[in-house]
Design a protein around this motif. Structure first.
Motif, short mmCIF file in Angstrom:
data_model
loop_
_atom_site.label_atom_id
_atom_site.label_comp_id
_atom_site.label_asym_id
_atom_site.label_seq_id
_atom_site.Cartn_x
_atom_site.Cartn_y
_atom_site.Cartn_z
N GLN A 68 10.91 13.78 0.06
CA GLN A 68 10.18 12.70 -0.62
C GLN A 68 10.49 11.33 -0.03
OE1 GLN A 68 10.60 12.64 -4.87
NE2 GLN A 68 9.05 11.06 -5.15
N ASP A 69 11.75 11.09 0.34
CA ASP A 69 12.10 9.80 0.93
C ASP A 69 11.33 9.57 2.24
OD1 ASP A 69 13.80 9.27 -1.13
OD2 ASP A 69 15.62 9.86 -0.07
N GLU A 70 11.21 10.64 3.05
CA GLU A 70 10.46 10.51 4.31
C GLU A 70 8.97 10.25 4.03
OE1 GLU A 70 12.84 12.62 3.84
OE2 GLU A 70 14.17 12.62 5.58
N TYR A 71 8.43 10.96 3.04
CA TYR A 71 7.03 10.71 2.68
C TYR A 71 6.84 9.26 2.21
CZ TYR A 71 5.39 15.61 2.81
OH TYR A 71 5.01 16.86 3.20
N ASN A 72 7.71 8.81 1.32
CA ASN A 72 7.59 7.45 0.79
C ASN A 72 7.69 6.41 1.90
OD1 ASN A 72 7.33 8.51 -1.78
ND2 ASN A 72 9.46 8.15 -2.35
N MET A 73 8.60 6.64 2.82
CA MET A 73 8.82 5.69 3.90
C MET A 73 7.62 5.63 4.84
SD MET A 73 12.03 5.59 6.51
CE MET A 73 11.85 7.37 6.78
N ASN A 74 7.05 6.77 5.15
CA ASN A 74 5.95 6.84 6.10
C ASN A 74 4.60 6.48 5.47
OD1 ASN A 74 6.72 8.12 8.95
ND2 ASN A 74 8.05 9.03 7.39
N LEU A 75 4.43 6.83 4.20
CA LEU A 75 3.14 6.63 3.54
C LEU A 75 3.14 5.36 2.70
CD1 LEU A 75 2.41 10.34 2.51
CD2 LEU A 75 1.68 9.13 4.56
N SER A 76 3.71 4.31 3.24
CA SER A 76 3.68 3.01 2.58
C SER A 76 3.62 1.93 3.64
CB SER A 76 4.91 2.82 1.69
OG SER A 76 6.09 2.87 2.46
N GLN A 77 3.05 0.82 3.28
CA GLN A 77 2.90 -0.28 4.23
C GLN A 77 2.69 -1.57 3.46
OE1 GLN A 77 0.15 0.48 7.45
NE2 GLN A 77 -0.30 -1.68 7.73
N LEU A 85 0.85 -1.20 0.00
CA LEU A 85 0.00 0.00 0.00
C LEU A 85 0.88 1.24 0.00
CD1 LEU A 85 -1.65 -2.38 1.37
CD2 LEU A 85 -2.88 -0.61 2.61
N LYS A 86 0.44 2.28 -0.67
CA LYS A 86 1.18 3.54 -0.61
C LYS A 86 0.25 4.72 -0.91
CE LYS A 86 2.89 3.68 -5.40
NZ LYS A 86 4.09 3.79 -6.25
N MET A 87 0.69 5.87 -0.46
CA MET A 87 0.00 7.13 -0.77
C MET A 87 1.03 8.09 -1.34
SD MET A 87 -1.82 9.80 1.88
CE MET A 87 -2.50 11.38 1.32
N ILE A 92 -8.02 -2.19 4.04
CA ILE A 92 -7.08 -1.38 3.25
C ILE A 92 -7.50 0.08 3.27
CG2 ILE A 92 -6.31 -0.92 0.89
CD1 ILE A 92 -6.26 -3.96 0.45
N LEU A 93 -8.79 0.33 3.09
CA LEU A 93 -9.28 1.72 3.10
C LEU A 93 -9.08 2.37 4.46
CD1 LEU A 93 -12.56 1.42 1.01
CD2 LEU A 93 -10.38 2.36 0.30
N GLU A 94 -9.15 1.60 5.53
CA GLU A 94 -8.92 2.16 6.87
C GLU A 94 -7.47 2.58 7.03
OE1 GLU A 94 -10.62 3.35 10.50
OE2 GLU A 94 -11.54 2.55 8.67
N ILE A 95 -6.55 1.82 6.43
CA ILE A 95 -5.14 2.22 6.44
C ILE A 95 -4.95 3.48 5.61
CG2 ILE A 95 -2.80 1.54 5.74
CD1 ILE A 95 -3.65 -1.38 6.30
#
Length: 883
Positions: A332-341, A292-294, A500-503
């Motif tokens: 961007q690296d911090e965003y990618n790291m935090n907004l993915s699972q 998952l990612k945003m 998934i939507l809750e994440i």
């Protein structure tokens, strides 16, 4: 007995179950897909004379023309495809047999790919034709044959009589290119209402979002509902937009059928997920890994910056779109790291079973494996014109959309037509699931369950979910085409998508906002702050301006008096005196001008300070709201604790009485030689009771510990000198059993600090920190059993050390803080624990700040590459005695 069927069933299946004319037309077009057509031509005709032969691959026969004219049409809809056509047997079995299994057999016997999926399934779709017109003429030529088969269907005749047989005829043709052409013909009592499908209106140049530009005159156009239904029939989200061309015309005038894909380029965030099959040793699918990612856009950062500044400050402090892009690139690296699972389905199901106890793990996983791969993408927009103007400008300047496209800023027409999350079987739409009025994922209902500002809003999202079910073996739509048929596959998909939507929303969405606020605060000059020095400077400047104004007024008053005394100007001396007065007024006038300029600048500066203060007030109100919620929770905890203490106290008084009862009973059993009852029944009860009383004693000690933290009337709101080591010893004693069980040492030997803090405050702070440390040390111990990297040769430990009279450092031998949490660790509702509430460290920091303290995660990293040292500071003056 056997079932009999009234022909009225045809009306139920074709007219009443199919709930709209748009669905009816798409049902008929699905047959063209299944026939392997490359082109479908839909002609809406007010009369037969308007038929456009250029939009047809087959010539009209004279007999057919006469037949149609004899019906005296009141409107005609023609749906023609260049597919493989039908033989007489296929026409009879596949088209005229209700509930035909022909397509099911074709699915079973064929190898299908993503671009060659058979859409038909129930054998009733063509019955939808009766929604559109009372008469249907089917005209078809099988590929490589030369016989055209034609059948006239009068729906009323079929419905009213079991004996009716549709007239049929055939004609020879020189062409051998297969086709099927459906003629849907209205009559005087059931005319085709063109207004359902098209309208005569003024046409304008249309921008990216459907906004009006220059007038192009009046034209007849297809309405948006039909265009949307057809536009999404094949996924417009695919790189290759469609495997079939759909040409729509009204009385020979072509209508563009197009989903404006470029509009997705101004979405401010994109949530997406994909599944990956995991195979066992024998090569069989065994599990699914979901990623998952945003992804956010630069105008997302600008919107949060705008919100943090407020409308007034934003005008002076806003940056260019390129600067927001640069800021995004920096982090961007911090965003990618935090907004993915990522998660394994087998592991996630164990957690989901807590919400759905009846969930069968094996059936659940097997069901999703059959639908895999599963993927989805959700584009989120903001309807507000100001925000859309911001988004469009940034999207163009940063290259997210073509700069040549002329775009206004009202995205509402685009969203009104296309919003919703559509469901696709491979690349083909499943019924009307995800239409703007079909909230199959219950997005709006979720907005009422808390954190609604961070949840998806149905009207502001456009997206898709895609499953793999080429032969329609697992997921079925209902006959009305509005819902999914409930089975284990649909239910497993529903539960997974909900999780998934809750994440995604609220978790990722809220985290993206918090990260952006954090990064903005780290950048010098992006968020204004009011310092004591700036405020004092403005106060001093205002005093200087005021004093200067007083001096100028006094000088003007003296000048006016002098002029008044010499007002008649009847002597040289008086004239000279007035001249001297005016000469003195020249510098005073200049001073006044400077004074006005200084006052204007001061007012501007003061206004900015005021706006900064207003924004700070908003943040303070938010913090106060959170604090009031915590206070309310604390009050409930305190009440429960006092009630528990009352229970414990009464139990202690009665313990001796119960002990006498137990001794009496035991004596009775032994004296009467009831050894079996004594051993098997009495002694276990006695042992359990004694264990319960021991636990009650532990709870009583815990109450004594908590009692020190409660606010009481004698005034422990005041700061009192507190020996930090003494407080730590109390907490360590409280944790001694857990520390011993997990073999964790606590080192506080260097702590000599005496801090002035509210009574019991340090118990709150360090209780949470030590509790967290034990948890993460335990997690490292578990991981070390399968990963040697986390093995330790030294005993596990928690260290609290003094680095100055005002500073303590706290660290442990656990895993440390993962990078994805380092920027949001102290925010509310952020937790790395599986079932954590995410309030502990937020409370710790807020509590410390309330009496001049703070806590920070230092940049040093442990052997696992994670930051791990907390620094706790108290801003207070120390006397020599304290030192």
């Amino acid at each position: 007995m056997k079932f009999t069927f009234n022909p009225r069933i045809l009306r139920h299946l074709g007219y009443e179950l199919i709930t709209s004319d748009e669905i009816a037309i798409t049902e008929l077009i699905k047959n063209s897909y299944d026939a392997g057509a490359e082109n479908v031509y839909i002609q809406f005709l007010s009369s037969l004379d308007e038929f456009d032969q250029k939009r047809s691959k087959a010539l009209l026969s004279e007999n057919l023309l006469k037949k149609i004219k004899s019906l005296n049409p009141y409107g005609i809809v023609v749906i023609e495809d260049d597919g493989k056509g039908m033989s007489y047997d296929i026409l009879k079995k596949g088209f005229f047999e209700v509930g035909s299994t022909l397509k099911k057999e074709e699915k079973r016997d064929s190898n299908l790919d993503d671009e060659n999926v058979i859409l038909g399934d129930k054998g009733i779709g063509r019955l939808a034709a009766q929604r559109i017109a009372p008469t249907l003429i089917v005209e078809t030529l099988e590929e490589d044959k030369n016989t055209v088969h034609m059948v006239e269907v009068n729906w009323a005749e079929f419905i009213n009589s079991n004996e009716f047989e549709a007239p049929e005829w055939e004609e020879k043709t020189l062409s051998k290119k297969g086709y099927t052409r459906l003629w849907l013909i209205g009559d005087a009592t059931s005319e085709i209402i063109f207004e359902k499908y098209a309208e005569n209106k003024e046409i304008f140049e249309i921008d990216l979002f459907g906004n009006k530009g220059e007038s192009l005159g009046n034209k007849l156009i297809v309405k948006s509902d039909l265009q949307t239904a057809l536009g999404f029939l094949y996924s417009p989200f695919e790189e290759s937009r469609s495997v079939i061309n759909i040409d729509i015309s009204v009385n020979g005038e072509g209508v563009l059928l197009d989903f404006n894909y470029q509009a997705l380029g101004v979405a401010e965030s994109i949530h997406s997920f994909k599944s990956l099959l995991i195979f066992d040793e024998e090569g069989n699918p065994a599990d699914l890994k979901f990623d998952l990612k945003m992804v956010i856009r630069p105008w997302f950062l600008e919107r949060i910056h705008h919100r943090e500044l407020g409308n007034v400050l934003y005008q002076d402090w806003k940056r260019s779109p390129a600067e927001y892009q640069k800021l995004y690139d920096k982090y961007q690296d911090e965003y990618n790291m935090n907004l993915s699972q990522s998660f394994l389905l087998s592991e996630a199901v164990r957690k989901w079973k807590k919400k759905s106890p009846d969930l069968n793990t094996k059936n659940f996983i097997d069901s999703l494996l059959k639908l895999a791969p599963i993927e989805g993408k959700i584009y989120s927009f903001k309807r507000d014109n100001t925000l859309m103007s911001m988004a469009r400008k940034s999207a163009v300047e940063n290259g997210y959309i073509d700069s040549q496209i002329r775009v206004n800023y009202d995205i509402r027409p685009f969203l009104d037509t296309n919003n919703g999350i559509k469901l696709y079987r491979n690349s083909f739409r499943i019924a009307t699931i995800g239409n703007r009025d079909n909230d199959w994922l219950e997005l709006q209902q979720k907005r009422t369950s808390g954190q609604q500002f961070y949840r998806f809003e149905l009207g502001n999202v456009v997206g898709f979910i895609k499953i793999n079910d080429k032969k329609q073996e697992f997921i079925y739509e209902t006959s009305s085409r509005e819902h999914l048929t409930q089975n284990v596959y649909a239910e497993s998909l529903r539960i997974t998508l909900n999780e998934i939507l809750e994440i995604f929303s609220p978790n990722f969405s809220k985290l993206a906002v918090e990260l952006t606020k954090r990064f903005l605060s780290l950048e010098p000059g992006w968020i204004p702050e009011n310092t004591d020095e700036e405020i004092q400077h403005e106060v001093d400047k205002a005093k200087e301006i005021f004093e200067s104004a007083k001096r100028n007024i006094a000088a003007i008053h003296a000048a006016i008096t002098a002029v008044k005394d010499n007002i008649d100007l009847d002597s040289e001396e008086k004239i000279a005196s007035v001249k001297r007065v005016f000469e003195k007024l020249v510098p005073i006038t200049l001073n006044f001008e400077q004074n006005i300029d200084d006052t204007t600048r001061s007012l501007r500066s003061a206004n900015q300070l005021l706006e900064v203060a207003k924004q700070e007030q908003v943040r303070i109100k938010t913090e106060a709201y959170n604090n009031y919620k915590l206070m309310a929770n604390g009050l409930v905890t305190e009440i429960i604790t006092h009630e528990l203490h009352s229970l414990l106290s009464s139990s202690e008084e009665e313990e001796r009485k119960y002990d006498e009862h137990f001794r009496f009973l035991e004596k009775y059993f032994l004296e009467n030689e009831l050894y079996e009852i004594n051993k098997e029944h009495f002694l276990p009860v006695k042992k359990k009771f004694e264990h319960l009383f021991k636990k009650m004693g532990d709870l009583d000690k815990f109450y004594s510990f908590l009692d020190k933290t409660f606010i009481k009337s004698e005034g422990n709101r005041a700061l009192v000198p507190t020996d930090v080591k003494d407080e730590l010893d109390v907490i360590i004693d409280r944790f001694k059993f857990r520390l011993k069980r997990h073999k964790v040492n606590v080192d506080v030997s260097s702590v000599t600090n005496i801090w002035e803090v509210p009574k019991g405050a340090l118990l709150h702070v360090f209780y949470n920190l030590i509790d967290n440390s034990i948890y993460w040390i335990r997690q490292r111990q578990k991981i070390s059993k399968s990963n040697n990297k986390y093995l330790r040769s030294q005993p596990d430990s928690i260290v609290i050390r003094s680095t100055s009279p005002n500073t303590l450092q706290f660290y442990d031998s656990g895993t440390g803080i993962l990078d994805k949490y380092q920027h949001v660790l102290f925010n509310e509702l952020v937790s790395g624990k599986e079932d954590g509430r995410g309030m502990g460290l937020y409370i710790v920091r807020q509590f410390l700040k309330s009496f001049g303290g703070d806590i920070e995660l230092l940049p040093m990293r442990n052997e696992y590459g994670n930051r791990y040292i907390f620094e706790i500071r108290l801003n207070q003056q120390h006397t020599e005695d304290n030192e």
